[in-house]
Design a protein around this motif. Structure first.
Motif, PDB file in Angstrom:
ATOM      1  N   ALA A  83       0.686  -1.190   0.263  1.00 47.14           N
ATOM      2  CA  ALA A  83       0.042  -0.135  -0.080  1.00 47.14           C
ATOM      3  C   ALA A  83       0.624   1.131  -0.061  1.00 47.14           C
ATOM      4  O   ALA A  83       0.664   2.281  -0.602  1.00 47.14           O
ATOM      5  CB  ALA A  83      -0.791   0.009   1.288  1.00 47.14           C
ATOM      6  N   ILE A  86       2.093   1.853  -3.503  1.00 50.10           N
ATOM      7  CA  ILE A  86       1.247   2.108  -4.816  1.00 50.10           C
ATOM      8  C   ILE A  86       1.238   3.524  -5.124  1.00 50.10           C
ATOM      9  O   ILE A  86       1.283   3.827  -6.622  1.00 50.10           O
ATOM     10  CB  ILE A  86      -0.380   1.784  -4.291  1.00 50.10           C
ATOM     11  N   TYR A  87       1.228   4.389  -4.504  1.00 47.53           N
ATOM     12  CA  TYR A  87       1.004   5.992  -4.944  1.00 47.53           C
ATOM     13  C   TYR A  87       2.526   6.249  -5.699  1.00 47.53           C
ATOM     14  O   TYR A  87       2.151   6.835  -6.765  1.00 47.53           O
ATOM     15  CB  TYR A  87       0.939   6.904  -3.630  1.00 47.53           C
ATOM     16  N   PRO A  88       3.619   6.124  -5.152  1.00 47.02           N
ATOM     17  CA  PRO A  88       4.622   6.518  -5.870  1.00 47.02           C
ATOM     18  C   PRO A  88       4.889   5.735  -7.126  1.00 47.02           C
ATOM     19  O   PRO A  88       5.192   6.201  -8.318  1.00 47.02           O
ATOM     20  CB  PRO A  88       5.874   5.972  -5.059  1.00 47.02           C
ATOM     21  N   THR A  89       4.382   4.444  -7.207  1.00 50.32           N
ATOM     22  CA  THR A  89       4.472   3.601  -8.357  1.00 50.32           C
ATOM     23  C   THR A  89       3.451   4.175  -9.507  1.00 50.32           C
ATOM     24  O   THR A  89       3.764   4.208 -10.794  1.00 50.32           O
ATOM     25  CB  THR A  89       4.132   2.208  -8.350  1.00 50.32           C
ATOM     26  N   VAL A  90       2.230   4.208  -9.257  1.00 52.59           N
ATOM     27  CA  VAL A  90       1.314   5.024 -10.047  1.00 52.59           C
ATOM     28  C   VAL A  90       1.873   6.316 -10.519  1.00 52.59           C
ATOM     29  O   VAL A  90       1.563   6.521 -11.747  1.00 52.59           O
ATOM     30  CB  VAL A  90       0.006   5.142  -9.523  1.00 52.59           C
ATOM     31  N   MET A  91       2.459   7.099  -9.740  1.00 49.31           N
ATOM     32  CA  MET A  91       2.772   8.485 -10.204  1.00 49.31           C
ATOM     33  C   MET A  91       4.134   8.281 -11.188  1.00 49.31           C
ATOM     34  O   MET A  91       3.813   8.889 -12.366  1.00 49.31           O
ATOM     35  CB  MET A  91       3.644   9.221  -9.176  1.00 49.31           C
TER      36      MET A  91
END
Length: 272
Positions: A83, A86-91
């Protein structure tokens, strides 16, 4: 009888076949821990060693309960780390896609408008246009280069020296390195604590815990701890000397050894 009930609850045919084989071997007189060890795809060394310790100490049901709690805790830990990533990967993915769209569709149109007006392009814009044209005209070359880069990187990481360098680099990253180290420390602490509480000897527990870690730097450091313990040292001293373990972890392990409650201290480390 318990194994028969487990077989009836198997979610698919492959797992059912593994359970049937384990039950057959136990029926023939093989210890449960050895039967489990015959199926490494489903049961790790950690699992089989704990089961063996539970059998030899007559506390198999308690050990299986600890294993269930351990696996649940490991799953929660993986979910937390996933979790957080997730955010840095999506960015990163969105950033790459946006740049690719700009370079292949937007930049050529804007460039044609500027050239049509007869305006002189500055040097940075010329470099951008040249990069865009190369990407549009030779995209297959870029794809082949990326595939070659990925394959080369995979071969490098699969080598002993490459894996060592890559794992050292991961631990040195500003934010992710600290996150990975904390994840490894939590895994180390809860695994070693679970093994020791289940009656597995300390040296064997350290050896099994080493295989649970997914970082070569920490694996080598724990192997060195194992070797020093064989020579008569305690656990915390070589941990401090290695530099791979956070000082707080090494000192708490030392306090646990002196107070005789190492398992409890390791669980406390994992909780923090």
């Amino acid at each position: 009888e318990a194994l028969r009930m487990v077989i009836e609850q198997a979610p698919d045919k492959r797992i059912e076949a593994a359970f049937r084989d384990i039950r057959e071997k136990v029926t023939q007189g093989m210890p449960f821990g050895d039967a489990v060890l015959q199926h490494p795809a489903y049961f790790s060394d950690l699992y089989s060693n704990m089961v063996k310790a539970g059998e030899s100490s007559g506390a198999l049901e308690k050990v299986l309960g600890r294993l269930a709690s351990f696996l649940q805790a490991q799953t929660r830990l993986k979910n937390k780390v996933g979790a957080a990533l997730i955010y840095p990967t999506v960015m990163c993915v969105v950033g790459v896609v946006v740049v690719a769209i700009l370079m292949t569709f937007v930049v050529p149109k804007v460039t044609r408008l500027i050239v049509a007006r007869g305006q002189e392009l500055p040097l940075p814009t010329k470099i951008l246009v040249a990069s865009s044209n190369f990407l549009v005209n030779y995209w297959f070359v870029v794809m082949l280069a990326l595939i070659a880069l990925v394959v080369t990187f995979q071969m490098f990481v699969n080598s002993d020296r490459g894996r060592l360098m890559w794992d050292r680099f991961k631990l040195s990253l500003p934010v992710f390195g600290d996150l990975m180290r904390k994840q490894s420390m939590a895994r180390f602490s809860v695994t070693l604590a679970t093994l020791l509480r289940s009656g597995v000897p300390a040296l064997q527990a350290i050896a099994v815990t080493r295989n649970v870690l997914d970082n070569k730097i920490l694996q080598n450091a724990l192997q060195d701890v194992h070797d020093k313990v064989v020579e008569g040292a305690d656990i915390s001293t070589p941990m401090k000397q290695s530099g791979a373990f956070p000082p707080t972890v090494a000192y708490m392990v030392g306090v646990g050894e002196q107070a005789g409650n190492l398992e409890e201290m390791l669980e406390r480390i994992a909780g923090t």
